[in-house]
Design an enzyme around this catalytic site. Structure first.
Site, PDB file in Angstrom:
ATOM      1  N   LYS A  86     -14.599  -4.828  -0.652  1.00  0.00           N
ATOM      2  CA  LYS A  86     -14.533  -5.261   0.742  1.00  0.00           C
ATOM      3  C   LYS A  86     -15.602  -4.589   1.597  1.00  0.00           C
ATOM      4  CE  LYS A  86      -9.525  -6.168   0.916  1.00  0.00           C
ATOM      5  NZ  LYS A  86      -8.254  -5.784   1.581  1.00  0.00           N
ATOM      6  N   TRP A  94      -8.110   2.339   5.227  1.00  0.00           N
ATOM      7  CA  TRP A  94      -8.761   1.204   5.897  1.00  0.00           C
ATOM      8  C   TRP A  94      -8.412  -0.129   5.226  1.00  0.00           C
ATOM      9  CZ3 TRP A  94     -10.907   5.816   4.446  1.00  0.00           C
ATOM     10  CH2 TRP A  94     -11.280   6.691   5.474  1.00  0.00           C
ATOM     11  N   ASP A  95      -7.471  -0.105   4.289  1.00  0.00           N
ATOM     12  CA  ASP A  95      -7.104  -1.303   3.522  1.00  0.00           C
ATOM     13  C   ASP A  95      -8.300  -1.824   2.729  1.00  0.00           C
ATOM     14  OD1 ASP A  95      -5.426  -3.204   2.500  1.00  0.00           O
ATOM     15  OD2 ASP A  95      -5.528  -4.542   4.220  1.00  0.00           O
ATOM     16  N   TYR A  96      -9.046  -0.904   2.156  1.00  0.00           N
ATOM     17  CA  TYR A  96     -10.201  -1.259   1.337  1.00  0.00           C
ATOM     18  C   TYR A  96      -9.818  -1.350  -0.139  1.00  0.00           C
ATOM     19  CZ  TYR A  96     -13.645  -0.663   5.121  1.00  0.00           C
ATOM     20  OH  TYR A  96     -14.402  -0.803   6.266  1.00  0.00           O
ATOM     21  N   ASP A  97      -8.630  -1.901  -0.411  1.00  0.00           N
ATOM     22  CA  ASP A  97      -8.269  -2.071  -1.818  1.00  0.00           C
ATOM     23  C   ASP A  97      -9.304  -2.932  -2.536  1.00  0.00           C
ATOM     24  OD1 ASP A  97      -5.381  -4.114  -0.858  1.00  0.00           O
ATOM     25  OD2 ASP A  97      -7.476  -4.268  -0.320  1.00  0.00           O
TER      26      ASP A  97
END
Length: 772
Positions: free
Chosen positions: A473, A444-447
């Site tokens: 995030k 989910w691009d939750y870096d």
């Protein structure tokens, strides 16, 4: 007039009833079709001049009011699209009643219209007043740090702890309204396109240091704002030009060849560039420190394999710990499996020689890869700013995601253990001391975007515990013991969905939730939470919501199109938060924008030929994976987020009680609005926020990253916005503060503008109280 109004009603009714049937077919609300049919019928009778039209409209209006309260309660923002436009129509409807009734009822219709107008005025008053404010403010105990805390801002987060707390108290809630511009400096490199000025300057030894989007470094006299020196590295990148910070460094020993010349480079400015160089400058003169690397710089693409222009460079300030310069790098998200490595390296600050490397994909590599090989490609990177504890000898790395962002089954296996984590590294050896993962198997691009914040807490037994506070995030805040990574506040692995996407066997069935800390801006989306300025764009958003695949947090990626909420802009992002160290308050800004992401089979993605316009929108090709990804903001057709406001808030959390002390929306539509058109109205809706806040000993929190043009000051204990300083353009940076050689406290902000449409600038501006 009745005929004209009848046509308007019928048209509005059709625009509600027909799409409303679509919404019903998707399992959504029946209201729009029923109300639309009623408006069509009412419009027909108004056209005919029949009083029956008014009765039908009245029934629709009453039903609308009852439905609105039933579905949304009495909060202002949810009621706006449900009631304001119908009330405007109702005014016309009642004023036309006498023309349908042989002139009778004129006085009653005027009174009814006035009452409706007063109601609309009440809504506008509510929209002009901050909504959803939480105010649990109570007396907050204060423990002054004292003068030993220093007067400088020598690190990106002021100190290695990254708390962005300025222990200065000249500026207070009582006198902040007297702040004025003390000086202004133009650095000559205004951003354009995808470039942004997101720089937090430093202040050391009487000089303010700023770096521009293309890495032009300026040293500015901290009292007068005059330029002392300027260095242009002539760096360039095809996109994403930005420099969030530089670092000040004093080598512990300079001997022989390590000294450029008598008295030079005893203090240095360390910077990474958009073309992937690590550069050192003399802090007093701006001259290259030629004994570092090759003539003053180190090529960061060495041993990385192919690095296409713009695909790799550090955006955040280097971390200097002792005589080591530690840095990772930003990688152009979503382009391909075979992208540059996320390796983190430590360089000798005096010579530029590599000291250690942490390569997630190959732990056998301790410095350089074997001859003919490269650091492992496609691994999670560290694009944000680390923090470090010199007493423990640990540097804390917030890790990003592996490539590709939105499909996990093609990744290097090591990514599953290290992506979206906080990793503590022994700064002497480069070996892992501990790690804590904030998202398992992240697609989910939750870096982890924010710099960790180090702050000592007192537990229930009265013991002091060295803590690490990590924002995410997801709107989750994890509080860990920074010695070993053990959660201090409760964390639970809770079930999340894995079915309905393209890779159910890859996903983790549970995800970590920080249940011991408040969640910020992450309440689950529903159709009822869809919003718009009118019923029509609200209906559009409801249809889009029903079309998308969404089953709550961590909804799997799908070909149908998945709603990502919280979106990958945050929650909390790279601006990080601040800790008022004297009051024990964690203060954070968040953004609330959902994203819609559709996976495209490889042949479909390859056939589109769509130009990639930026790192976070449009097509993510994900070359080498079975799917590309089409990314978009979840907005209505007027360019407004589809879920109800606010879209950005400031929140204070009491770290002693782990509860929200206050929260309020931040940002007005003065400089923007539907279709991006400037409204000039200071309506405090709360807009998406960038950058971060700082707090001060004087009891103030400063913030500038709004879409209107202000530097704001909030009372740190109550959340009240007590001052706004006009800025010439928008700012995307985190402010900073220092006490200059003249003894005055300054607050400094950089101003580069928000986008090309709204105007760009190249300004560093300092505010201070009037000189006595």
């Amino acid at each position: 007039m009745a005929k004209v109004f009848g046509v308007v009603l019928a048209l509005v009714g059709a625009l509600m009833a027909v799409p409303g049937l679509w919404l019903i077919s998707l399992g959504g609300s029946w209201y729009y079709t029923l109300a639309g049919a009623g408006l069509i019928a009412s419009g027909v009778y108004y056209w005919k001049g029949s009083l029956r039209g008014a009765w039908i409209f009245g029934a629709v209006f009453l039903g609308t009011a009852l439905w609105a309260v039933w579905e949304a309660g009495f909060a202002v923002w949810p009621l706006v699209p449900r009631l304001v436009a119908p009330m405007v129509l109702a005014i016309a409807a009642v004023l036309l009643i006498p023309s349908l009734n042989d002139g009778r009822g004129r006085a009653a219709s005027v009174i009814a219209a006035l009452l409706l107008a007063i109601g609309i005025g009440g809504f506008f008053y509510g929209m002009a007043t901050p909504q959803g404010v939480i105010a649990n403010a109570a007396p907050v105990a204060r423990t002054p740090l004292g003068e030993e805390a220093g007067v400088e801002w020598a690190h990106y987060g002021r100190t290695p702890s990254g708390t962005r707390f300025a222990p200065f108290d000249q500026i207070t809630p009582e006198n902040v309204d007297q702040l004025e511009v003390a000086w202004s400096y133009n650095y000559g490199d205004a951003p354009s396109g995808t470039g942004q000025d997101q720089n937090t300057p430093l202040y050391v030894d009487g000089l303010v240091y700023h770096c521009s989007p293309n890495n032009i470094v300026s040293a500015i006299d901290a009292v007068t704002g005059a330029q002392v020196w300027r260095f242009d590295p002539e760096a360039s990148s095809p996109l994403w030009q930005r420099c969030r910070g530089v670092t000040h460094y004093r080598p512990t020993a300079l001997e022989g060849a390590q000294t450029d010349a008598e008295g030079t480079c005893a203090a240095r400015i360390v910077m990474s560039s958009v073309d992937a160089r690590l550069i050192q400058l003399d802090a007093k003169t701006g001259a290259l420190c030629t004994s570092f690397g090759e003539g003053g710089s180190v090529d960061l693409t060495r041993n990385m394999g192919e690095v296409r222009p713009g695909f790799y460079f550090p955006t955040s300030a280097p971390t200097v710990m002792g005589d080591q310069i530690i840095l990772g790098g930003w990688v152009w998200d979503g382009m391909a499996l075979d992208e540059p490595s996320g390796v983190v390296r430590a360089f000798d600050g005096r010579t530029g020689e590599i000291v250690w490397a942490w390569d997630i994909g190959n732990p056998e590599i301790e410095t350089l890869p074997p001859e003919g090989e490269t650091y492992t490609r496609g691994t999670p990177n560290v694009w944000s700013t680390p923090a470090f504890d010199p007493e423990l000898g640990l540097v804390y790395l917030p890790t990003g995601n592996a490539q590709p962002d939105f499909y996990g089954s093609s990744r290097v296996e090591a990514a599953n253990d290290w992506n979206s984590s906080v990793v503590a590294i022994d700064a002497r050896t480069g070996k892992v001391a501990w790690k804590f993962q904030t998202t398992y198997r992240d697609i989910w691009d939750y870096d982890v975007p924010s710099q960790p914040m180090l702050y000592d807490l007192t537990n229930a037994a009265g013991e002091t515990v060295p803590a690490l506070i990590q924002l995410t995030k997801r709107g989750q805040t994890f509080v860990l013991d920074r010695r070993d990574g053990t959660p201090i506040t409760e964390v639970q692995d809770l079930p999340v969905p894995t079915e309905g996407g393209v890779e159910p066997d890859y996903l983790s069935p549970v995800q970590p939730y920080s249940v011991g800390m408040p969640s910020i801006g992450a309440e689950e989306l529903t159709e009822a939470r869809m919003w718009g300025a009118t019923p029509l764009d609200q209906l559009y958003c409801r249809i889009r919501f029903r079309q998308a695949y969404y089953v709550g947090d961590f909804t799997p990626m799908s070909e149908q199109g998945t709603l990502i909420w919280p979106g990958y802009f945050g929650g909390m992002n790279w601006g990080s938060g601040t800790i008022d160290e004297e009051r024990g308050l964690l203060i954070v800004n968040d953004t609330r924008v959902a994203h819609l992401l559709q996976l495209l089979p490889r042949d479909v993605a390859d056939s589109l030929g769509v130009e990639v316009v930026g790192p976070h929108d449009g097509l993510a090709p994900q070359d080498g994976a079975p799917y590309g990804a089409m990314r978009s903001n979840f907005f209505s057709f007027v360019g407004v987020p589809c879920q109800e406001p606010p879209y950005g808030t400031m929140t204070a959390i009491d770290l002693e009680t782990q509860s929200i002390l206050w929260q309020r929306p931040v940002g007005t539509i003065e400089e923007t609005g539907p279709f991006g058109i400037r409204t000039g109205w200071r309506m405090p809706v709360g807009l998406p926020l960038v950058g971060g806040p700082i707090s001060t000993s004087g009891g103030l929190t400063f913030y500038s990253g709004t879409q209107d043009y202000y530097l704001r000051a909030f009372n740190s204990e109550t959340g009240e916005e007590i001052w706004r300083g006009d800025l010439p353009l928008g700012s995307q940076s985190t402010p900073m503060s220092y006490v200059g050689p003249d003894g005055r406290q300054y607050v400094v902000v950089t101003i580069g503008g928000l986008n090309d449409f709204m105007g760009r600038g190249d300004i560093v501006m300092a505010f201070a109280l009037p000189q006595e």
